[in-house]
Design a protein around this motif. Structure first.
Motif, PDB file in Angstrom:
ATOM      1  N   ALA A   1      38.619  39.632  35.707  1.00  0.00           N
ATOM      2  CA  ALA A   1      38.757  39.540  37.161  1.00  0.00           C
ATOM      3  C   ALA A   1      39.139  38.128  37.592  1.00  0.00           C
ATOM      4  O   ALA A   1      39.976  37.947  38.477  1.00  0.00           O
TER       5      ALA A   1
ATOM      6  N   LEU B   1      42.754  37.598  36.862  1.00  0.00           N
ATOM      7  CA  LEU B   1      43.600  38.300  37.819  1.00  0.00           C
ATOM      8  C   LEU B   1      43.732  37.533  39.127  1.00  0.00           C
ATOM      9  O   LEU B   1      44.756  37.609  39.792  1.00  0.00           O
ATOM     10  N   LYS B   2      42.686  36.811  39.511  1.00  0.00           N
ATOM     11  CA  LYS B   2      42.755  36.011  40.735  1.00  0.00           C
ATOM     12  C   LYS B   2      43.738  34.858  40.579  1.00  0.00           C
ATOM     13  O   LYS B   2      44.411  34.479  41.523  1.00  0.00           O
TER      14      LYS B   2
ATOM     15  N   LYS C   1      46.486  34.529  38.244  1.00  0.00           N
ATOM     16  CA  LYS C   1      47.885  34.897  38.038  1.00  0.00           C
ATOM     17  C   LYS C   1      47.956  36.340  37.557  1.00  0.00           C
ATOM     18  O   LYS C   1      47.003  36.866  36.987  1.00  0.00           O
ATOM     19  N   PRO C   2      49.083  37.006  37.759  1.00  0.00           N
ATOM     20  CA  PRO C   2      49.209  38.373  37.245  1.00  0.00           C
ATOM     21  C   PRO C   2      49.309  38.375  35.716  1.00  0.00           C
ATOM     22  O   PRO C   2      49.850  37.448  35.127  1.00  0.00           O
TER      23      PRO C   2
ATOM     24  N   PRO D   1      44.110  46.863  36.189  1.00  0.00           N
ATOM     25  CA  PRO D   1      44.188  45.566  36.874  1.00  0.00           C
ATOM     26  C   PRO D   1      44.370  45.696  38.391  1.00  0.00           C
ATOM     27  O   PRO D   1      43.833  44.892  39.150  1.00  0.00           O
ATOM     28  N   MET D   2      45.092  46.742  38.831  1.00  0.00           N
ATOM     29  CA  MET D   2      45.241  46.947  40.281  1.00  0.00           C
ATOM     30  C   MET D   2      43.914  47.323  40.920  1.00  0.00           C
ATOM     31  O   MET D   2      43.597  46.869  42.013  1.00  0.00           O
TER      32      MET D   2
ATOM     33  N   LYS E   1      41.862  44.137  41.088  1.00  0.00           N
ATOM     34  CA  LYS E   1      42.363  43.263  42.147  1.00  0.00           C
ATOM     35  C   LYS E   1      41.897  43.751  43.514  1.00  0.00           C
ATOM     36  O   LYS E   1      41.474  42.968  44.352  1.00  0.00           O
ATOM     37  N   TYR E   2      41.993  45.047  43.721  1.00  0.00           N
ATOM     38  CA  TYR E   2      41.588  45.634  44.995  1.00  0.00           C
ATOM     39  C   TYR E   2      40.095  45.406  45.244  1.00  0.00           C
ATOM     40  O   TYR E   2      39.691  45.080  46.353  1.00  0.00           O
TER      41      TYR E   2
ATOM     42  N   LEU F   1      39.409  41.108  45.356  1.00  0.00           N
ATOM     43  CA  LEU F   1      40.098  40.195  46.270  1.00  0.00           C
ATOM     44  C   LEU F   1      39.885  40.573  47.712  1.00  0.00           C
ATOM     45  O   LEU F   1      39.492  41.570  48.096  1.00  0.00           O
TER      46      LEU F   1
END
Length: 194
Positions: free
Chosen positions: A52, A55-56, A58-59, A186-187, A190-191, A194
């Motif tokens: 996590a 992911l914050k 960089k992709p 990962p999506m 991210k959801y 973030l």
């Protein structure tokens, strides 16, 4: 209806036995995590928290991630498929489910102990939706392997073909789980984060 007509009555008892092995492993993993947690320290990173945080920043390059996951997940599937061909098929299925439960129990308990409810939520999010696919493929393969008990090689008409067909379908579903883990998970993280 399909299950009742075409399934051996032993299937349901095998299913409950394997789920019992998973539950026993989960309980053992949770106990292990609770007993070792004071010595483990609270500063260690849970893999889901680490992912996590990455992911914050960089992709993640998904192509590289897919190759990484293939190297980590496909050998496990091959062990599952080959275990059905051995004489120790029943022992292997019970052992695989117990060890899987052990890992799930330990990781879930550590997430809960180190990061509270948020950590356990992240642990669940890290394992969705691909974890469902992996578990269903594993369960389907292991129930058949347990029922046939390594007698797949014997010349029973249609059994080898049936097993190979099931293994190929399982492999395709396993690869679909890898793509879910690389692109969808990962999506979701991210959801949620973030």
């Amino acid at each position: 209806m399909y299950m009742r007509k075409n399934r051996n009555p032993e299937t349901y008892s095998v299913l409950w036995f394997l789920l019992g092995c998973l539950a026993a492993g989960t309980a053992a993993g949770a106990i292990f995590a609770n007993l070792t947690w004071p010595d483990y320290g609270m500063e260690s990173q849970m893999p889901g928290i680490y992912l996590a945080e990455q992911l914050k920043k960089k992709p993640i390059a998904s192509g590289q991630y897919v190759r990484y996951l293939c190297g980590r997940r496909l050998p496990f599937f091959l062990v599952i498929a080959v275990s059905g061909l051995t004489g120790m098929a029943r022992l292997m299925t019970a052992l695989i489910f117990f060890v899987l439960g052990l890992f799930l129990g330990a990781a879930g308990s550590m997430a809960l102990l180190q990061h509270g409810v948020k950590g356990f939520g992240i642990f669940i999010a890290v394992n969705l939706p691909h974890g469902i696919v992996y578990f269903l493929v594993l369960l389907r393969m292991m129930v058949s392997v347990y029922e046939w008990n390594g007698k797949i090689i014997r010349q029973v008409p249609g059994r080898i073909r049936s097993y190979v067909t099931m293994a190929v379908i399982g492999l395709l579903c396993w690869i679909a789980g890898i793509f879910l883990e690389a692109y969808v998970n990962p999506m979701i993280l991210k959801y949620l984060l973030l």
